[in-house]
Design a protein around this motif. Structure first.
Motif, PDB file in Angstrom:
ATOM      1  N   ILE A 141      49.468  69.455   4.225  1.00 13.20           N
ATOM      2  CA  ILE A 141      49.592  68.266   5.068  1.00 13.20           C
ATOM      3  C   ILE A 141      48.870  68.513   6.387  1.00 13.20           C
ATOM      4  O   ILE A 141      49.076  69.531   7.042  1.00 13.20           O
ATOM      5  CB  ILE A 141      51.078  67.934   5.353  1.00 13.20           C
ATOM      6  CG1 ILE A 141      51.869  67.831   4.050  1.00 13.20           C
ATOM      7  CG2 ILE A 141      51.183  66.645   6.176  1.00 13.20           C
ATOM      8  CD1 ILE A 141      51.398  66.748   3.110  1.00 13.20           C
ATOM      9  N   GLU A 163      57.165  55.983   9.438  1.00 13.17           N
ATOM     10  CA  GLU A 163      56.921  57.113   8.544  1.00 13.17           C
ATOM     11  C   GLU A 163      56.090  58.179   9.248  1.00 13.17           C
ATOM     12  O   GLU A 163      56.376  59.382   9.131  1.00 13.17           O
ATOM     13  CB  GLU A 163      56.203  56.635   7.279  1.00 13.17           C
ATOM     14  CG  GLU A 163      57.073  55.805   6.359  1.00 13.17           C
ATOM     15  CD  GLU A 163      56.267  55.054   5.307  1.00 13.17           C
ATOM     16  OE1 GLU A 163      56.895  54.423   4.443  1.00 13.17           O
ATOM     17  OE2 GLU A 163      55.014  55.102   5.362  1.00 13.17           O
ATOM     18  N   LEU A 167      57.329  62.056  10.079  1.00 10.47           N
ATOM     19  CA  LEU A 167      56.576  63.218   9.617  1.00 10.47           C
ATOM     20  C   LEU A 167      56.101  64.068  10.790  1.00 10.47           C
ATOM     21  O   LEU A 167      56.203  65.307  10.761  1.00 10.47           O
ATOM     22  CB  LEU A 167      55.375  62.753   8.782  1.00 10.47           C
ATOM     23  CG  LEU A 167      54.452  63.859   8.267  1.00 10.47           C
ATOM     24  CD1 LEU A 167      55.193  64.822   7.356  1.00 10.47           C
ATOM     25  CD2 LEU A 167      53.242  63.232   7.553  1.00 10.47           C
ATOM     26  N   LEU A 206      58.177  58.664   2.253  1.00 13.06           N
ATOM     27  CA  LEU A 206      57.181  59.696   2.554  1.00 13.06           C
ATOM     28  C   LEU A 206      56.917  60.567   1.328  1.00 13.06           C
ATOM     29  O   LEU A 206      55.759  60.893   1.028  1.00 13.06           O
ATOM     30  CB  LEU A 206      57.667  60.562   3.718  1.00 13.06           C
ATOM     31  CG  LEU A 206      57.417  60.038   5.128  1.00 13.06           C
ATOM     32  CD1 LEU A 206      58.115  60.921   6.150  1.00 13.06           C
ATOM     33  CD2 LEU A 206      55.919  59.977   5.427  1.00 13.06           C
ATOM     34  N   PHE A 216      58.834  68.427   1.463  1.00 15.36           N
ATOM     35  CA  PHE A 216      60.085  68.459   2.217  1.00 15.36           C
ATOM     36  C   PHE A 216      61.160  69.262   1.490  1.00 15.36           C
ATOM     37  O   PHE A 216      61.209  69.304   0.264  1.00 15.36           O
ATOM     38  CB  PHE A 216      60.616  67.038   2.458  1.00 15.36           C
ATOM     39  CG  PHE A 216      59.639  66.145   3.162  1.00 15.36           C
ATOM     40  CD1 PHE A 216      59.381  66.313   4.512  1.00 15.36           C
ATOM     41  CD2 PHE A 216      58.945  65.161   2.467  1.00 15.36           C
ATOM     42  CE1 PHE A 216      58.464  65.503   5.169  1.00 15.36           C
ATOM     43  CE2 PHE A 216      58.033  64.348   3.113  1.00 15.36           C
ATOM     44  CZ  PHE A 216      57.792  64.516   4.461  1.00 15.36           C
ATOM     45  N   LEU A 226      60.330  70.061   6.955  1.00 11.96           N
ATOM     46  CA  LEU A 226      58.990  70.098   6.372  1.00 11.96           C
ATOM     47  C   LEU A 226      58.724  71.535   5.980  1.00 11.96           C
ATOM     48  O   LEU A 226      58.821  72.446   6.806  1.00 11.96           O
ATOM     49  CB  LEU A 226      57.950  69.618   7.388  1.00 11.96           C
ATOM     50  CG  LEU A 226      56.497  69.594   6.907  1.00 11.96           C
ATOM     51  CD1 LEU A 226      56.317  68.611   5.759  1.00 11.96           C
ATOM     52  CD2 LEU A 226      55.559  69.238   8.053  1.00 11.96           C
TER      53      LEU A 226
END
Length: 230
Positions: A141, A163, A167, A206, A216, A226
């Protein structure tokens, strides 16, 4: 229901109801979520529990006073930015408060607009605001919080504003488990905005958008993290 344009949660610890209500009114109008506590012990517990972006703490509180509250927080390693509010315009009081870990100081009576300006400045100077302009990668990510773009495995993913904020907040501390209440306070600026189910719904969205492997980690009964190196 529309979501608030939140700047994060501020905990106000103030036993004088009229002052507390005025602080809440102006801070909320500036886009902050506000949680009120009426005494030192409940204020200490609320700051520990909610991890606010800042706290406004009256010095002369029942239970434990404001300076003791902040001393206990700092002894635990909690660096929540704190503005002391006091009825005394005494240099010794101001110095003592700042030496005990306060970040700023206001003397009653004060302008509510000045309080808002001080809170904004304090949040900007803190690590919360410093994270806002960063570009970071956590495993597969990647986030650009300046351009508000997200990639998963090199593929750009379209996220809603909420969202993205969720994140980005989880990405500030990869691997750390955030409680649902902490995520509500940080992202929605409230501790009761639609209940903690709101967090679960947005995490599910997400997960669907970011795909496998799941970035996650869910800790049942606690919250989410995360994955570090997901």
């Amino acid at each position: 229901m529309s979501e608030p344009d939140a700047r994060g949660l501020v905990v106000v610890v103030e036993d004088e109801r009229a002052i507390a209500d005025l602080e809440r009114l102006y801070l909320a109008d500036a886009g902050f979520g506000v949680h009120l506590a009426r005494d030192g012990r409940s204020g200490l517990a609320d700051i520990r529990r909610l991890s606010p972006v800042a706290a406004v703490v009256d010095v002369g509180l029942p239970g434990i006073d404001g300076t003791e509250l902040v001393r206990l927080l700092r002894a635990e390693g909690d660096r929540t930015p704190v503005i002391f509010v006091t009825a005394h315009d005494d240099e010794i009081d101001r110095v003592l408060g700042l030496e005990l870990g306060g970040d700023d100081y206001l003397t009653k009576p004060f302008s509510p607009r000045e309080l808002v300006a001080r809170v904004r400045a304090l949040v900007r100077r803190s690590g919360y605001a410093a994270d806002a302009g960063a570009r970071r990668r956590v495993g597969r990510i990647e986030l650009d919080t300046d351009r508000r773009q997200v990639w998963a495995g090199g593929v750009e993913i379209e996220l809603t504003t909420t969202e993205f904020e969720l994140l980005a907040h989880l990405a500030t501390r990869p691997g750390q488990v955030f409680s649902r209440e902490q995520l509500l306070s940080a992202v929605w600026g409230a501790v009761d905005y639609g209940g903690t189910r709101t967090v679960d719904v947005h995490l599910a969205q997400l997960r669907a958008k970011l795909g496998d492997p799941d970035p996650f980690r869910t800790v049942r009964g606690v919250g989410y993290a995360l994955r570090d190196g997901s």
